[in-house]
Design an enzyme around this catalytic site. Structure first.
Site, PDB file in Angstrom:
ATOM      1  N   TYR A  41     -40.685 -23.187  51.418  1.00 36.03           N
ATOM      2  CA  TYR A  41     -40.840 -23.803  50.108  1.00 36.03           C
ATOM      3  C   TYR A  41     -42.322 -23.953  49.758  1.00 36.03           C
ATOM      4  CZ  TYR A  41     -40.927 -27.435  46.510  1.00 36.03           C
ATOM      5  OH  TYR A  41     -41.185 -28.172  45.374  1.00 36.03           O
ATOM      6  N   TRP A  70     -42.495 -36.572  45.853  1.00 35.61           N
ATOM      7  CA  TRP A  70     -41.424 -37.559  45.940  1.00 35.61           C
ATOM      8  C   TRP A  70     -40.864 -37.924  44.554  1.00 35.61           C
ATOM      9  CZ3 TRP A  70     -42.430 -41.706  50.297  1.00 35.61           C
ATOM     10  CH2 TRP A  70     -42.837 -41.050  51.469  1.00 35.61           C
TER      11      TRP A  70
END
Length: 282
Positions: A120, A145
């Site tokens: 990723y 996040w």
């Protein structure tokens, strides 16, 4: 006119609420696995600015599907950037803290050496590189996040788990800044508009919520605000193995945001808003 790649993701959903008159491209309209087609759409539509809020975000799945992840996270943004360069329009792209290896305990600056731990991160870094090589007026916004009332995210996962459990094991040795998709959308729009008249502001920027916390402490804050009882067991990352390694340190140095008149948002205030929208606020 503002053109946004993405329609149902967390940031794209918040952008729709923020700028409903923008044009949002769904997966059916813009196939990111076909990068050249994405570039051609920009040439056809000829917007004033482009924001890429679409991505392959299945971090663990990317380990076995890196070719597709690279097409979506790497080649497609590169093709978009090339089209923007040809048209002379700004391009804003959302990236990630996963381009770093998470070493140490100090915040990573935009100029810090990158070293992704997994597929990723590698594909997102490839996108950043191709954007820079294409040469448009761009802003790459690295964030971390992400949470909102849309899509899948940590806040919604915690609330879902609380329906069937009264004890949760949560990782406590990964540290970062939770960031609301709403705040990211506001930042992306601010950058996009300013880049039209101030191309000298182009570059890589970091944007994350404050204060930095562990996943465990973020979870505690969620349940305090939701007014729910929950017992937590703080565990190290080694006790929660995943196919893709996570950065232990996701702290981001966001000082250069001041160039756009932006600063780190307080995620605690944004968390209250998200829980209210989800009907989960105490």
């Amino acid at each position: 006119m503002i053109l946004v790649f993405g329609k149902t993701g967390q940031v794209a959903s918040e952008l729709q609420a923020l700028v409903p008159d923008a044009r949002f491209l769904s997966r059916e309209e813009a196939d990111l696995s076909n990068p050249l087609a994405c570039g051609d759409l920009i040439r056809e539509i000829k917007p004033e600015v482009v924001i890429n809020a679409a991505a392959y975000t299945a971090v663990d799945k990317a380990e076995d599907d890196e070719e597709l992840a690279h097409a979506i996270n790497g080649a497609a943004p590169g093709a978009m950037a090339k089209a923007c360069a040809e048209l002379g329009i700004p391009f804003v792209h959302i990236s990630t803290d996963y381009v770093f290896d998470g070493g140490g305990d100090q915040p990573f600056s935009p100029s810090h050496a990158t070293n992704p731990l997994g597929a990723y991160g590698r594909t997102k870094l490839a996108g950043e590189t191709l954007i820079a090589e294409a040469g448009p007026v761009y802003a790459i916004l690295r964030t971390s996040w992400v949470f909102s009332c849309f899509g899948n995210n940590f806040v919604k996962t915690m609330l879902r788990l609380s329906e069937t459990r009264d004890t949760l094991n949560i990782v406590s040795d990964q540290i970062g800044g939770p960031t609301s998709a709403h705040s990211i959308a506001v930042a992306a729009m601010t950058m996009a508009r300013q880049l039209i008249n101030a191309p000298e502001k182009a570059g890589i920027y970091h944007f994350s919520g404050r204060p930095d916390v562990s996943w465990a402490d973020f979870a505690r804050a969620i349940f305090v605000e939701a007014g729910k009882e929950m017992t937590f067991n703080d565990i190290p990352s080694v006790e929660y193995p995943t196919p893709a390694a996570r950065p232990m340190n996701s702290r981001l140095d966001c000082a250069t945001l001041a160039e756009f008149g932006l600063s780190r948002p307080d995620w605690r205030a944004d968390l209250k808003d998200v829980l209210t929208k989800l009907g989960a606020k105490a």
